[in-house]
Design a protein around this motif. Structure first.
Motif, mmCIF file in Angstrom:
data_model
loop_
_atom_site.group_PDB
_atom_site.id
_atom_site.type_symbol
_atom_site.label_atom_id
_atom_site.label_comp_id
_atom_site.label_asym_id
_atom_site.label_seq_id
_atom_site.Cartn_x
_atom_site.Cartn_y
_atom_site.Cartn_z
ATOM 1 N N CYS A 112 -3.130 -22.578 -10.248
ATOM 2 C CA CYS A 112 -3.492 -23.972 -10.485
ATOM 3 C C CYS A 112 -3.308 -24.365 -11.949
ATOM 4 N N TRP A 113 -3.948 -23.641 -12.858
ATOM 5 C CA TRP A 113 -3.961 -24.047 -14.252
ATOM 6 C C TRP A 113 -2.682 -23.699 -14.997
ATOM 7 N N MET A 114 -1.958 -22.665 -14.560
ATOM 8 C CA MET A 114 -0.758 -22.263 -15.292
ATOM 9 C C MET A 114 0.504 -22.879 -14.716
ATOM 10 N N ASN A 115 0.648 -22.935 -13.377
ATOM 11 C CA ASN A 115 1.872 -23.546 -12.846
ATOM 12 C C ASN A 115 1.614 -24.690 -11.878
ATOM 13 N N HIS A 116 0.343 -25.041 -11.703
ATOM 14 C CA HIS A 116 -0.014 -26.250 -10.964
ATOM 15 C C HIS A 116 0.575 -26.276 -9.551
ATOM 16 N N PHE A 117 0.663 -25.077 -8.959
ATOM 17 C CA PHE A 117 1.174 -24.925 -7.583
ATOM 18 C C PHE A 117 2.637 -25.342 -7.445
ATOM 19 N N ALA A 118 3.352 -25.450 -8.553
ATOM 20 C CA ALA A 118 4.736 -25.907 -8.500
ATOM 21 C C ALA A 118 5.678 -24.898 -7.848
ATOM 22 N N TRP A 119 5.249 -23.652 -7.727
ATOM 23 C CA TRP A 119 6.087 -22.623 -7.110
ATOM 24 C C TRP A 119 5.902 -22.610 -5.579
ATOM 25 N N TYR A 120 4.894 -23.278 -5.094
ATOM 26 C CA TYR A 120 4.632 -23.292 -3.646
ATOM 27 C C TYR A 120 5.702 -24.103 -2.915
ATOM 28 N N SER A 121 5.998 -23.696 -1.704
ATOM 29 C CA SER A 121 6.859 -24.524 -0.850
ATOM 30 C C SER A 121 6.058 -25.716 -0.381
#
Length: 398
Positions: A386-395
């Motif tokens: 959440c805090w480091m990549n803000h779920f941007a790696w999730y599909s």
């Protein structure tokens, strides 16, 4: 912000948050339990940032304290809100142990899964859920409940666990399923009162009790005649230092007053309905009042949001270096490639997907399990994703 497109053949499966934040609240009755000498347990230190000496006094945005272990988004915790007392700020709390917000809500608002596990641990609908300490397990420490069979066989413990379902073998495991951690349970539920004075000294927690007038002798008293004056003092009449000490032990004004006085005078539902604590933010953040940080109750990994020169933990600095951080990439979020990936992508560094190679090129070649090192640094899956990549790696499906 650039949402990364994962290779379809290797998209990782991450646990996404499944619900928005619940709400907290409570009253209390404090009795420092005198453990039987023959069976006194050894409580382990708070696993997040239990201090080894008297806790430092933090200042807003001076993010120099150690991290706290945060559970998954669906079991999240939110550290308490700042309350201004006269011209001084009371911090919840100096040990950075986040509030188990799911426990501070009306029984009717509790999730179905939480109700199932809570019922197994002896909570029966509204009565002993909405008035703290009425369930005897809250007088014991988190790991004391690991061996329920032993507890039920020992007479001195039976009254504390009598309402726990007979099928429960490991109560600690059930508390974890509810969403507790050792820190959140021992601090927010029983305020370290199960610890012996030696343990309080060992883990550096005794300083807050000393401020409240406790010492080794008074701690051993079973009856209130030997307790300090603070045990008979309403929150509003405590000194500022005493309020901070109480906050360090995970008291808020409502729970302090209900704890030391008649809990029945502090209706749970009134606290929940108008409490400023229910929609609070992390105390080190100062956003617009309309912004809630955050609905999934994932606490900020505070240790990561400080200048490199302010990192005063040699082990953290060493681990960060191994994971590819330099002064520049530490102070410029997202510039270390690992922050583009998810927490569990680093479990097998020797066989990491070739499409991820550019993201981990700064990681030391000796690392086999990067996820384990992130855990040692203080991250959890929730806080990192959440805090480091803000779920941007999730599909999108995830």
């Amino acid at each position: 912000f650039v949402p990364f497109t994962m290779p379809a053949s290797s998209a990782p499966t991450s646990s996404a948050p499944t619900s928005s934040a619940p709400t907290p609240a409570v009253p209390y009755i404090f009795v420092p339990f005198t453990m039987p000498a023959s069976s006194a347990p050894t409580s382990s230190a708070p696993t997040s940032s239990a201090p080894t000496s008297s806790a430092p006094t933090p200042t807003p945005l001076a993010l120099t304290l150690s991290p706290v272990a945060i559970p998954s988004p669906t079991k999240g915790e939110v550290v308490e809100v700042v309350e201004v007392v006269y011209d001084k700020v009371v911090y919840y709390n100096e040990y950075e142990i986040s509030m188990p917000q799911f426990r501070y809500q009306m029984w009717e608002d509790v999730s179905v899964n939480t109700k199932i596990f809570a019922t197994l641990m002896g909570y029966n609908t509204t009565s002993n859920w909405e008035i703290l300490t009425l369930n005897g397990i809250e007088s014991l420490s988190f790991f004391e409940l690991e061996d329920m069979k032993m507890l039920k066989q020992q007479e001195e413990y039976q009254e504390y666990v009598s309402s726990v379902d007979a099928s429960i073998v490991n109560g600690t495991a059930v508390l974890e399923l509810i969403g507790f951690t050792e820190d959140s349970y021992d601090c927010w539920m029983n305020h370290f009162t199960w610890y012996s004075w030696d343990e309080l000294e060992q883990y550096g927690i005794n300083a807050s009790f000393v401020t409240l007038g406790w010492n080794r002798e008074k701690w051993s008293y079973t009856y209130s005649y030997g307790w300090p004056v603070s045990a008979r003092t309403l929150w509003m009449d405590l000194t500022e230092d005493e309020k901070q000490a109480a906050a360090n032990l995970c008291f808020i004004e409502f729970t302090w007053n209900g704890y030391w006085f008649d809990a029945s005078d502090y209706p749970f539902e009134y606290f929940v309905s108008d409490s400023k604590y229910m929609n609070s933010i992390e105390p080190w953040l100062r956003p617009n009042d309309n912004v809630l940080y955050n609905e999934y109750e994932i606490s900020m990994p505070r240790f990561r949001f400080q200048m490199w020169n302010d990192v005063d933990d040699e082990e953290l600095e060493e681990l960060a270096t191994i994971m590819g951080y330099t002064t520049d990439s530490w102070e410029l979020l997202g510039s270390n490639g690992i922050e583009k990936l998810t927490f569990y992508d680093f479990q097998d560094m020797k066989n990491i997907n070739k499409d991820y190679k550019d993201y981990v090129k700064g990681v030391d070649k000796s690392v086999t399990n990067g996820t384990a090192l992130l855990e040692q640094m203080g991250f959890t899956e929730s806080s990192f994703d959440c805090w480091m990549n803000h779920f941007a790696w999730y599909s999108w499906e995830e």
